[in-house]
Design an enzyme around this catalytic site. Sequence first.
Site, PDB file in Angstrom:
ATOM      1  N   HIS A 119       0.873  -1.174   0.000  1.00 12.79           N
ATOM      2  CA  HIS A 119       0.000   0.000   0.000  1.00 12.79           C
ATOM      3  C   HIS A 119       0.903   1.215   0.000  1.00 12.79           C
ATOM      4  O   HIS A 119       1.671   1.426   0.942  1.00 12.79           O
ATOM      5  CB  HIS A 119      -0.927   0.024   1.222  1.00 12.79           C
ATOM      6  CG  HIS A 119      -1.854   1.198   1.196  1.00 12.79           C
ATOM      7  ND1 HIS A 119      -3.089   1.154   0.615  1.00 12.79           N
ATOM      8  CD2 HIS A 119      -1.703   2.466   1.653  1.00 12.79           C
ATOM      9  CE1 HIS A 119      -3.675   2.332   0.723  1.00 12.79           C
ATOM     10  NE2 HIS A 119      -2.845   3.143   1.345  1.00 12.79           N
ATOM     11  N   CYS A 120       0.831   2.005  -1.052  1.00 16.56           N
ATOM     12  CA  CYS A 120       1.687   3.189  -1.163  1.00 16.56           C
ATOM     13  C   CYS A 120       0.967   4.388  -0.552  1.00 16.56           C
ATOM     14  O   CYS A 120      -0.094   4.790  -1.029  1.00 16.56           O
ATOM     15  CB  CYS A 120       2.013   3.466  -2.623  1.00 16.56           C
ATOM     16  SG  CYS A 120       3.067   4.911  -2.829  1.00 16.56           S
ATOM     17  N   PRO A 121       1.532   4.978   0.487  1.00 12.66           N
ATOM     18  CA  PRO A 121       0.861   6.130   1.092  1.00 12.66           C
ATOM     19  C   PRO A 121       0.897   7.375   0.208  1.00 12.66           C
ATOM     20  O   PRO A 121       0.042   8.234   0.331  1.00 12.66           O
ATOM     21  CB  PRO A 121       1.634   6.362   2.393  1.00 12.66           C
ATOM     22  CG  PRO A 121       2.952   5.715   2.180  1.00 12.66           C
ATOM     23  CD  PRO A 121       2.745   4.601   1.209  1.00 12.66           C
ATOM     24  N   ASN A 124      -1.774   6.814  -2.173  1.00 11.80           N
ATOM     25  CA  ASN A 124      -2.920   6.467  -1.343  1.00 11.80           C
ATOM     26  C   ASN A 124      -3.745   5.356  -1.985  1.00 11.80           C
ATOM     27  O   ASN A 124      -4.973   5.439  -2.067  1.00 11.80           O
ATOM     28  CB  ASN A 124      -3.785   7.707  -1.074  1.00 11.80           C
ATOM     29  CG  ASN A 124      -4.744   7.492   0.065  1.00 11.80           C
ATOM     30  OD1 ASN A 124      -4.502   6.679   0.946  1.00 11.80           O
ATOM     31  ND2 ASN A 124      -5.852   8.207   0.046  1.00 11.80           N
ATOM     32  N   ASN A 125      -3.051   4.336  -2.440  1.00  9.04           N
ATOM     33  CA  ASN A 125      -3.704   3.222  -3.109  1.00  9.04           C
ATOM     34  C   ASN A 125      -2.812   1.991  -2.967  1.00  9.04           C
ATOM     35  O   ASN A 125      -1.599   2.109  -2.824  1.00  9.04           O
ATOM     36  CB  ASN A 125      -3.909   3.554  -4.589  1.00  9.04           C
ATOM     37  CG  ASN A 125      -4.964   2.712  -5.244  1.00  9.04           C
ATOM     38  OD1 ASN A 125      -5.590   1.872  -4.613  1.00  9.04           O
ATOM     39  ND2 ASN A 125      -5.168   2.947  -6.529  1.00  9.04           N
TER      40      ASN A 125
END
Length: 172
Positions: A119-121, A124-125
């Site tokens: 999950h890449c902050p 945001n996905n």
Amino acid sequence: MLRVPLIPLKRNHKTQALFMTLFSIICIINMFILLPTVRNGKRYYQMFNAITTLLVFLSFIYASCKDPGILKPEKGRSFLELLRDINPADLCPECKVIRSARSRHCAICNCCVERFDHHCPWVNNCVGIKNHNAFLTFLAMIWVKIVFHFAVNIYGLIINIEKQVNQEGLGC
């Protein structure tokens, strides 16, 4: 082993806003302060700067909005029927879906993603099977932008240093 956080994590749009703000500030500084110091090929640098900025923004939005490959529950079958027919290790108790070999439940998005990477902050996905290429495109565009700015900034510094040395040399 991963530990479950005490406070449930939620999707947060603040990091997206932070990225967009910092990236915009850096691009504006480069466009109006550093690029004008470069005399030779100034238009080409500014045009390439505008194109790469646009490509970074577009790839960022595309990676943020694209579906990562969220697994959907089967219609018409209850979770108890699935438990009876399928190995419980292949089921996600939160999503009530049949998981594939590399799928995993994301604690932040609260859904199972096929071929889950992370999950890449920043975008945001989740990064999964359906948006992996979009995420790699975003990373490539960021890399091109960083290399371009680094090269132009070094070139601009060299030009300014040479100009100062020439002005000091003429004053003697």
